[in-house]
Motif scaffolding. Sequence first.
Motif, PDB file in Angstrom:
ATOM      1  N   LEU A  62       0.819  -1.210   0.000  1.00 46.43           N
ATOM      2  CA  LEU A  62       0.000   0.000   0.000  1.00 46.43           C
ATOM      3  C   LEU A  62       0.850   1.255   0.000  1.00 46.43           C
ATOM      4  CD1 LEU A  62      -2.870  -0.998   2.440  1.00 46.43           C
ATOM      5  CD2 LEU A  62      -2.896  -0.941  -0.041  1.00 46.43           C
ATOM      6  N   LEU A  63       1.993   1.213   0.674  1.00 45.73           N
ATOM      7  CA  LEU A  63       2.881   2.371   0.688  1.00 45.73           C
ATOM      8  C   LEU A  63       3.431   2.650  -0.709  1.00 45.73           C
ATOM      9  CD1 LEU A  63       4.132   4.531   2.454  1.00 45.73           C
ATOM     10  CD2 LEU A  63       6.018   2.981   2.917  1.00 45.73           C
ATOM     11  N   VAL A  64       3.836   1.614  -1.408  1.00 45.04           N
ATOM     12  CA  VAL A  64       4.301   1.791  -2.785  1.00 45.04           C
ATOM     13  C   VAL A  64       3.176   2.313  -3.662  1.00 45.04           C
ATOM     14  CG1 VAL A  64       5.108   0.546  -4.837  1.00 45.04           C
ATOM     15  CG2 VAL A  64       6.142   0.097  -2.623  1.00 45.04           C
ATOM     16  N   LEU A  65       1.990   1.772  -3.502  1.00 42.68           N
ATOM     17  CA  LEU A  65       0.838   2.225  -4.281  1.00 42.68           C
ATOM     18  C   LEU A  65       0.525   3.696  -4.002  1.00 42.68           C
ATOM     19  CD1 LEU A  65      -1.157   0.847  -6.249  1.00 42.68           C
ATOM     20  CD2 LEU A  65      -2.666   0.514  -4.310  1.00 42.68           C
ATOM     21  N   GLY A  66       0.580   4.095  -2.738  1.00 46.50           N
ATOM     22  CA  GLY A  66       0.316   5.497  -2.389  1.00 46.50           C
ATOM     23  C   GLY A  66       1.389   6.440  -2.902  1.00 46.50           C
ATOM     24  N   LEU A  67       2.652   6.034  -2.800  1.00 44.78           N
ATOM     25  CA  LEU A  67       3.739   6.891  -3.307  1.00 44.78           C
ATOM     26  C   LEU A  67       3.671   7.040  -4.821  1.00 44.78           C
ATOM     27  CD1 LEU A  67       6.732   5.763  -1.090  1.00 44.78           C
ATOM     28  CD2 LEU A  67       5.667   8.002  -1.144  1.00 44.78           C
ATOM     29  N   VAL A  68       3.401   5.950  -5.519  1.00 46.53           N
ATOM     30  CA  VAL A  68       3.252   6.037  -6.978  1.00 46.53           C
ATOM     31  C   VAL A  68       2.066   6.929  -7.317  1.00 46.53           C
ATOM     32  CG1 VAL A  68       2.681   4.686  -9.040  1.00 46.53           C
ATOM     33  CG2 VAL A  68       4.392   3.847  -7.448  1.00 46.53           C
ATOM     34  N   GLY A  69       0.993   6.823  -6.548  1.00 46.48           N
ATOM     35  CA  GLY A  69      -0.176   7.678  -6.777  1.00 46.48           C
ATOM     36  C   GLY A  69       0.160   9.151  -6.631  1.00 46.48           C
ATOM     37  N   VAL A  70       0.932   9.501  -5.606  1.00 52.30           N
ATOM     38  CA  VAL A  70       1.312  10.910  -5.411  1.00 52.30           C
ATOM     39  C   VAL A  70       2.207  11.386  -6.548  1.00 52.30           C
ATOM     40  CG1 VAL A  70       2.676  12.449  -3.955  1.00 52.30           C
ATOM     41  CG2 VAL A  70       0.990  10.969  -2.929  1.00 52.30           C
ATOM     42  N   VAL A  71       3.174  10.566  -6.929  1.00 56.12           N
ATOM     43  CA  VAL A  71       4.112  10.972  -7.976  1.00 56.12           C
ATOM     44  C   VAL A  71       3.399  11.149  -9.310  1.00 56.12           C
ATOM     45  CG1 VAL A  71       6.103  10.201  -9.319  1.00 56.12           C
ATOM     46  CG2 VAL A  71       6.135  10.012  -6.839  1.00 56.12           C
ATOM     47  N   VAL A  72       2.580  10.185  -9.705  1.00 60.32           N
ATOM     48  CA  VAL A  72       1.930  10.294 -11.004  1.00 60.32           C
ATOM     49  C   VAL A  72       0.782  11.301 -10.999  1.00 60.32           C
ATOM     50  CG1 VAL A  72       2.571   7.972 -11.694  1.00 60.32           C
ATOM     51  CG2 VAL A  72       0.332   8.358 -10.687  1.00 60.32           C
ATOM     52  N   ALA A  73       0.280  11.673  -9.838  1.00 60.38           N
ATOM     53  CA  ALA A  73      -0.775  12.680  -9.788  1.00 60.38           C
ATOM     54  C   ALA A  73      -0.207  14.091  -9.812  1.00 60.38           C
ATOM     55  CB  ALA A  73      -1.634  12.480  -8.548  1.00 60.38           C
ATOM     56  N   ILE A  74       0.937  14.296  -9.193  1.00 65.25           N
ATOM     57  CA  ILE A  74       1.489  15.650  -9.100  1.00 65.25           C
ATOM     58  C   ILE A  74       2.427  15.967 -10.266  1.00 65.25           C
ATOM     59  CG2 ILE A  74       2.937  17.129  -7.652  1.00 65.25           C
ATOM     60  CD1 ILE A  74       1.585  15.920  -5.260  1.00 65.25           C
ATOM     61  N   ALA A 115      -9.291  -3.202  10.175  1.00 61.11           N
ATOM     62  CA  ALA A 115      -9.054  -4.620  10.475  1.00 61.11           C
ATOM     63  C   ALA A 115      -7.969  -4.775  11.534  1.00 61.11           C
ATOM     64  CB  ALA A 115      -8.660  -5.370   9.201  1.00 61.11           C
ATOM     65  N   MET A 116      -6.958  -3.924  11.513  1.00 61.90           N
ATOM     66  CA  MET A 116      -5.914  -3.974  12.532  1.00 61.90           C
ATOM     67  C   MET A 116      -6.454  -3.568  13.893  1.00 61.90           C
ATOM     68  SD  MET A 116      -2.661  -2.370  10.593  1.00 61.90           S
ATOM     69  CE  MET A 116      -2.075  -3.031   9.056  1.00 61.90           C
ATOM     70  N   GLN A 117      -7.399  -2.635  13.879  1.00 60.95           N
ATOM     71  CA  GLN A 117      -7.959  -2.158  15.146  1.00 60.95           C
ATOM     72  C   GLN A 117      -8.724  -3.273  15.863  1.00 60.95           C
ATOM     73  OE1 GLN A 117     -10.642   1.101  14.674  1.00 60.95           O
ATOM     74  NE2 GLN A 117     -10.881   1.423  16.857  1.00 60.95           N
ATOM     75  N   VAL A 118      -9.437  -4.100  15.124  1.00 63.13           N
ATOM     76  CA  VAL A 118     -10.203  -5.167  15.759  1.00 63.13           C
ATOM     77  C   VAL A 118      -9.413  -6.455  15.901  1.00 63.13           C
ATOM     78  CG1 VAL A 118     -12.453  -4.269  15.084  1.00 63.13           C
ATOM     79  CG2 VAL A 118     -11.297  -5.888  13.608  1.00 63.13           C
ATOM     80  N   GLY A 119      -8.202  -6.488  15.372  1.00 69.46           N
ATOM     81  CA  GLY A 119      -7.350  -7.645  15.549  1.00 69.46           C
ATOM     82  C   GLY A 119      -7.455  -8.687  14.461  1.00 69.46           C
ATOM     83  N   ALA A 120      -8.117  -8.382  13.356  1.00 65.35           N
ATOM     84  CA  ALA A 120      -8.262  -9.346  12.274  1.00 65.35           C
ATOM     85  C   ALA A 120      -7.071  -9.338  11.335  1.00 65.35           C
ATOM     86  CB  ALA A 120      -9.539  -9.058  11.487  1.00 65.35           C
ATOM     87  N   MET A 121      -6.164  -8.365  11.477  1.00 67.65           N
ATOM     88  CA  MET A 121      -4.995  -8.259  10.610  1.00 67.65           C
ATOM     89  C   MET A 121      -3.769  -7.977  11.466  1.00 67.65           C
ATOM     90  SD  MET A 121      -4.483  -5.842   7.254  1.00 67.65           S
ATOM     91  CE  MET A 121      -5.539  -6.824   6.213  1.00 67.65           C
ATOM     92  N   ASP A 122      -2.633  -8.403  10.961  1.00 67.47           N
ATOM     93  CA  ASP A 122      -1.368  -8.208  11.666  1.00 67.47           C
ATOM     94  C   ASP A 122      -1.128  -6.722  11.919  1.00 67.47           C
ATOM     95  OD1 ASP A 122       1.076  -8.595  12.803  1.00 67.47           O
ATOM     96  OD2 ASP A 122       2.109  -9.077  10.935  1.00 67.47           O
ATOM     97  N   ASN A 123      -0.799  -6.379  13.148  1.00 71.01           N
ATOM     98  CA  ASN A 123      -0.702  -4.988  13.589  1.00 71.01           C
ATOM     99  C   ASN A 123       0.658  -4.346  13.297  1.00 71.01           C
ATOM    100  OD1 ASN A 123      -1.831  -2.743  14.739  1.00 71.01           O
ATOM    101  ND2 ASN A 123      -1.343  -3.338  16.826  1.00 71.01           N
ATOM    102  N   ARG A 124       1.635  -5.125  12.834  1.00 68.47           N
ATOM    103  CA  ARG A 124       2.987  -4.599  12.666  1.00 68.47           C
ATOM    104  C   ARG A 124       3.100  -3.582  11.524  1.00 68.47           C
ATOM    105  NH1 ARG A 124       6.238  -9.992  12.300  1.00 68.47           N
ATOM    106  NH2 ARG A 124       4.312 -10.548  11.270  1.00 68.47           N
ATOM    107  N   GLY A 125       2.196  -3.586  10.561  1.00 74.55           N
ATOM    108  CA  GLY A 125       2.282  -2.668   9.425  1.00 74.55           C
ATOM    109  C   GLY A 125       1.415  -1.433   9.569  1.00 74.55           C
ATOM    110  N   ARG A 126       1.046  -1.092  10.805  1.00 72.80           N
ATOM    111  CA  ARG A 126       0.134   0.039  11.025  1.00 72.80           C
ATOM    112  C   ARG A 126       0.719   1.361  10.523  1.00 72.80           C
ATOM    113  NH1 ARG A 126      -4.297   1.069  14.186  1.00 72.80           N
ATOM    114  NH2 ARG A 126      -4.195  -0.978  15.145  1.00 72.80           N
TER     115      ARG A 126
END
Length: 163
Positions: A62-74, A115-126
């Motif tokens: 998601l971080l790569v997707l967001g960074l690419v989104g910012v770069v190609v949008a701006i 999902a991380m808040q309720v514990g359904a997903m691994d919390n390390r990537g918050r």
Amino acid sequence: MAKDNRPLRLSDIARPELGEGEANPFAERHDPEPASEQQFAAGETYRTGDFETTVGHRGGFLLVLGLVGVVVAITPLVLAFFFPDDRVLLLLVQPFLGLLFGGPAWLMGRSDLKAMQVGAMDNRGRGRTRAAMIFGAIATASVFLMLLGVVTWIFASILGVNV
């Protein structure tokens, strides 16, 4: 209907007789509630231990997707000022690129944080997921700023102002 042409009542239904030592399987249980159930009934909206964390986090993706989104949008917005001959082409491409990468990063990041808040997903990537959500929101907001600029440019050209 009952024999006397009236609707059935509970007293009309025959109840089976239970034998010696048999318990009614449909009766309500009166066992004491466990402590976790009492805490849940007291107003807690979720219990952290209810989910088995089986889904790994998607923070890096998601971080790569967001960074690419910012770069190609701006990038097209910046290039439009340096290359005025290609301005229209660059500004037509920008919304599609910004929404293609920024929108999913924003929406998927938001759902992963829940999902991380309720514990359904691994919390390390918050942290990475939160950053990806912010980058996706920036990319999406740049699209709406560009659309506002195009509307302003159209009104300025109608009014005869040279932009």
